[in-house]
Scaffold this motif. Structure first.
Motif, PDB file in Angstrom:
ATOM      1  N   LEU A 182      52.348  45.507  28.548  1.00 57.89           N
ATOM      2  CA  LEU A 182      51.528  44.901  29.589  1.00 57.89           C
ATOM      3  C   LEU A 182      52.194  45.155  30.930  1.00 57.89           C
ATOM      4  O   LEU A 182      53.419  45.120  31.037  1.00 57.89           O
ATOM      5  CB  LEU A 182      51.407  43.389  29.380  1.00 57.89           C
ATOM      6  N   MET A 183      51.382  45.406  31.973  1.00 53.55           N
ATOM      7  CA  MET A 183      51.912  45.508  33.319  1.00 53.55           C
ATOM      8  C   MET A 183      52.067  44.083  33.849  1.00 53.55           C
ATOM      9  O   MET A 183      51.088  43.385  34.079  1.00 53.55           O
ATOM     10  CB  MET A 183      50.970  46.320  34.207  1.00 53.55           C
ATOM     11  N   ARG A 184      53.305  43.652  34.017  1.00 55.06           N
ATOM     12  CA  ARG A 184      53.550  42.256  34.356  1.00 55.06           C
ATOM     13  C   ARG A 184      53.640  41.983  35.850  1.00 55.06           C
ATOM     14  O   ARG A 184      53.265  40.917  36.322  1.00 55.06           O
ATOM     15  CB  ARG A 184      54.842  41.772  33.674  1.00 55.06           C
ATOM     16  N   ALA A 185      54.148  42.926  36.628  1.00 60.68           N
ATOM     17  CA  ALA A 185      54.312  42.686  38.067  1.00 60.68           C
ATOM     18  C   ALA A 185      54.292  44.004  38.813  1.00 60.68           C
ATOM     19  O   ALA A 185      54.835  45.010  38.337  1.00 60.68           O
ATOM     20  CB  ALA A 185      55.619  41.946  38.344  1.00 60.68           C
ATOM     21  N   VAL A 186      53.652  43.981  39.976  1.00 68.18           N
ATOM     22  CA  VAL A 186      53.628  45.151  40.857  1.00 68.18           C
ATOM     23  C   VAL A 186      54.033  44.684  42.248  1.00 68.18           C
ATOM     24  O   VAL A 186      53.395  43.806  42.831  1.00 68.18           O
ATOM     25  CB  VAL A 186      52.239  45.803  40.914  1.00 68.18           C
ATOM     26  N   GLN A 187      55.108  45.259  42.776  1.00 70.52           N
ATOM     27  CA  GLN A 187      55.546  44.948  44.136  1.00 70.52           C
ATOM     28  C   GLN A 187      54.908  45.948  45.082  1.00 70.52           C
ATOM     29  O   GLN A 187      55.016  47.166  44.890  1.00 70.52           O
ATOM     30  CB  GLN A 187      57.072  45.022  44.233  1.00 70.52           C
ATOM     31  N   LEU A 188      54.220  45.442  46.134  1.00 66.55           N
ATOM     32  CA  LEU A 188      53.522  46.298  47.087  1.00 66.55           C
ATOM     33  C   LEU A 188      54.180  46.227  48.459  1.00 66.55           C
ATOM     34  O   LEU A 188      54.748  45.200  48.834  1.00 66.55           O
ATOM     35  CB  LEU A 188      52.057  45.877  47.205  1.00 66.55           C
ATOM     36  N   HIS A 189      54.090  47.324  49.197  1.00 70.00           N
ATOM     37  CA  HIS A 189      54.595  47.353  50.569  1.00 70.00           C
ATOM     38  C   HIS A 189      53.776  46.384  51.410  1.00 70.00           C
ATOM     39  O   HIS A 189      52.535  46.368  51.328  1.00 70.00           O
ATOM     40  CB  HIS A 189      54.487  48.773  51.132  1.00 70.00           C
TER      41      HIS A 189
END
Length: 215
Positions: free
Chosen positions: A78-85
């Protein structure tokens, strides 16, 4: 693990962890990430940012991904977290959690609404007031729903649809500790009366200002 619809993601393995290695990965035009969990050692990866952005437009929180390295299928995750600019919204880092058969997990599932064209309340100029666009649940990894369906085709003004009326809730339990059968959405009455009152108030205010200027 039971047969399930996976989205394949091609990634590269990174040899090093740390901020320096992550910056080097970004300079190469890739997004650094990690695959963890499943009683195995974490694996540092690099992935095409276009693949991440594509998934962010869908139900990525409940989607299972097949991680592919050099053409070989490895972990299901599962994709748990995405940090974005903060300015460009470009993905800076991504976390994947490995899944194993029988594992109990907590995951957020989107709610899809159907039947709006047939809904009596909406035909009477009512408005769909959504309380929950998604619901957090506990479930077995083999039974992760892609989405819950809320059929509002029979709702009139002031009617509601609750958790117990959703479709696709078999084999899962919600994490709402305050209510057992909470409201997902309501059909709110038209706001015409409020708008008329606002217009009347604006007209009265304008007339008062005009009178004051004449004095």
């Amino acid at each position: 693990m039971a047969a399930k619809k996976f989205v394949e993601l091609n990634v590269e393995v990174r040899a090093k962890a740390g901020k320096g290695a992550a910056r080097a990965t970004r300079r190469e035009g890739l997004v650094p990430g990690v695959v963890y969990g499943g009683k195995s050692e974490p694996v540092m990866i690099a992935i095409d940012p276009r693949l991440i952005m594509r998934e962010l437009h869908g139900s990525w929180r409940s989607q299972l991904y097949q991680i592919v390295v050099d053409g070989k299928k490895t972990s299901v995750a599962l994709m748990r977290a995405v940090q974005l600019h903060p300015v460009t919204d470009r993905p800076l880092h991504v976390d994947f959690q490995r899944m194993v058969a029988g594992q109990q997990i907590r995951v957020e599932i989107p709610v899809h609404f159907v039947g709006e064209e047939e809904c009596p309340g909406i035909k009477r100029d009512g408005v769909l007031n959504t309380v929950y666009h998604s619901v957090e649940i506990n479930c077995d990894v083999d039974h992760i729903p892609e989405a819950f369906t809320a059929d509002i085709s029979g709702l009139d003004l002031h009617d509601t649809i609750s958790w117990s009326q959703l479709q696709g809730t078999e084999n899962v339990t919600h994490t709402n500790q305050h209510e057992e059968d909470f409201v997902i959405a309501t059909i709110a009455a038209p706001t015409v009366a409020v708008e008329v009152e606002d217009e009347a108030a604006e007209a009265e205010e304008a007339a008062s200002e005009e009178k004051a200027s004449e004095e």
